[in-house]
Write a protein that holds these residues in place. Structure first.
Motif, PDB file in Angstrom:
ATOM      1  N   HIS A  64       2.557  40.053  23.547  1.00 53.11           N
ATOM      2  CA  HIS A  64       2.060  38.904  22.798  1.00 53.11           C
ATOM      3  C   HIS A  64       0.981  38.172  23.586  1.00 53.11           C
ATOM      4  O   HIS A  64       0.702  38.504  24.728  1.00 53.11           O
ATOM      5  N   TYR A  65       0.395  37.159  22.931  1.00 57.07           N
ATOM      6  CA  TYR A  65      -0.523  36.235  23.592  1.00 57.07           C
ATOM      7  C   TYR A  65      -0.359  34.865  22.942  1.00 57.07           C
ATOM      8  O   TYR A  65       0.373  34.716  21.956  1.00 57.07           O
ATOM      9  N   GLY A 103      -5.482  33.073  24.708  1.00 59.24           N
ATOM     10  CA  GLY A 103      -6.437  33.985  24.103  1.00 59.24           C
ATOM     11  C   GLY A 103      -5.960  35.416  23.983  1.00 59.24           C
ATOM     12  O   GLY A 103      -5.121  35.882  24.750  1.00 59.24           O
ATOM     13  N   SER A 104      -6.546  36.099  23.005  1.00 63.73           N
ATOM     14  CA  SER A 104      -6.165  37.484  22.728  1.00 63.73           C
ATOM     15  C   SER A 104      -6.597  38.436  23.841  1.00 63.73           C
ATOM     16  O   SER A 104      -6.162  39.585  23.873  1.00 63.73           O
ATOM     17  N   ASP A 105      -7.418  37.956  24.763  1.00 62.80           N
ATOM     18  CA  ASP A 105      -7.794  38.779  25.913  1.00 62.80           C
ATOM     19  C   ASP A 105      -6.785  38.637  27.056  1.00 62.80           C
ATOM     20  O   ASP A 105      -6.996  39.176  28.144  1.00 62.80           O
ATOM     21  N   HIS A 106      -5.670  37.955  26.785  1.00 60.27           N
ATOM     22  CA  HIS A 106      -4.600  37.785  27.779  1.00 60.27           C
ATOM     23  C   HIS A 106      -3.256  38.257  27.229  1.00 60.27           C
ATOM     24  O   HIS A 106      -2.250  37.563  27.316  1.00 60.27           O
ATOM     25  N   VAL A 107      -3.246  39.449  26.645  1.00 57.18           N
ATOM     26  CA  VAL A 107      -2.010  40.042  26.132  1.00 57.18           C
ATOM     27  C   VAL A 107      -1.111  40.366  27.321  1.00 57.18           C
ATOM     28  O   VAL A 107      -1.565  40.848  28.351  1.00 57.18           O
ATOM     29  N   LYS A 134       1.510  35.031  19.410  1.00 60.88           N
ATOM     30  CA  LYS A 134       1.017  35.958  18.398  1.00 60.88           C
ATOM     31  C   LYS A 134       1.350  37.366  18.862  1.00 60.88           C
ATOM     32  O   LYS A 134       1.122  37.727  20.012  1.00 60.88           O
ATOM     33  N   ASP A 135       1.902  38.136  17.938  1.00 60.31           N
ATOM     34  CA  ASP A 135       2.291  39.509  18.234  1.00 60.31           C
ATOM     35  C   ASP A 135       1.081  40.348  18.636  1.00 60.31           C
ATOM     36  O   ASP A 135      -0.028  40.138  18.139  1.00 60.31           O
ATOM     37  N   ALA A 136       1.325  41.280  19.519  1.00 55.85           N
ATOM     38  CA  ALA A 136       0.294  42.229  19.939  1.00 55.85           C
ATOM     39  C   ALA A 136       0.936  43.601  20.084  1.00 55.85           C
ATOM     40  O   ALA A 136       2.090  43.703  20.487  1.00 55.85           O
TER      41      ALA A 136
END
Length: 144
Positions: A64-65, A103-107, A134-136
């Protein structure tokens, strides 16, 4: 350090704090992963939420992130933290603090590789109305 974090949160959180229970949000969190809200408030356009998250031995938060930074303290056990390269980016034992950037760049994924429950106290600082995480998808790591 735990007292300092709690004191800072109490300074931000108002008397409208609630106590709720529910699962931690990530995909897929391991069986038995739980979270409860200790306190929350909104100031301006920012939600401040203090949660206690428990991860049983052998389980994880799932990949996630977050839309905002998180600040945490390991209350019990050991957190093994991995980034999207599948590499360890930290091992945090009882009393240690952790900061997760937004951020999505930190999953990332948090794993309990120990034999006792991992208990985290986490302050979420999120844009108003954002989910806790948020799921990843798994970025291709051999572990979940």
């Amino acid at each position: 350090m735990r007292t300092a974090l709690r004191t800072a949160v109490v300074g931000v959180v108002t008397a409208a704090a609630l106590t709720l229970c529910g699962p931690a949000r990530a995909t897929p969190a391991g069986p038995g992963v739980t979270a409860r809200i200790l306190a929350q408030t909104t100031v301006g356009g920012t939600d401040y939420t203090l949660r206690e998250i428990t991860v049983p031995p052998g389980q994880s938060t799932g990949w996630h992130y977050h839309d905002g930074p998180l600040y945490g303290v390991v209350e019990q056990g050991t957190l093994s933290h991995f980034d999207a390269t599948c590499g360890s980016d930290g091992v945090y034992r009882t009393g240690a603090t952790i900061r997760e950037p937004s951020g999505s760049d930190h999953v990332h994924i948090g794993r309990n590789l120990g034999d006792t429950p991992l208990v985290l106290e986490v302050l979420y600082v999120l844009p108003h109305g954002s989910p806790f995480s948020k799921d990843a998808p798994n970025p291709g790591c051999a572990f979940q």
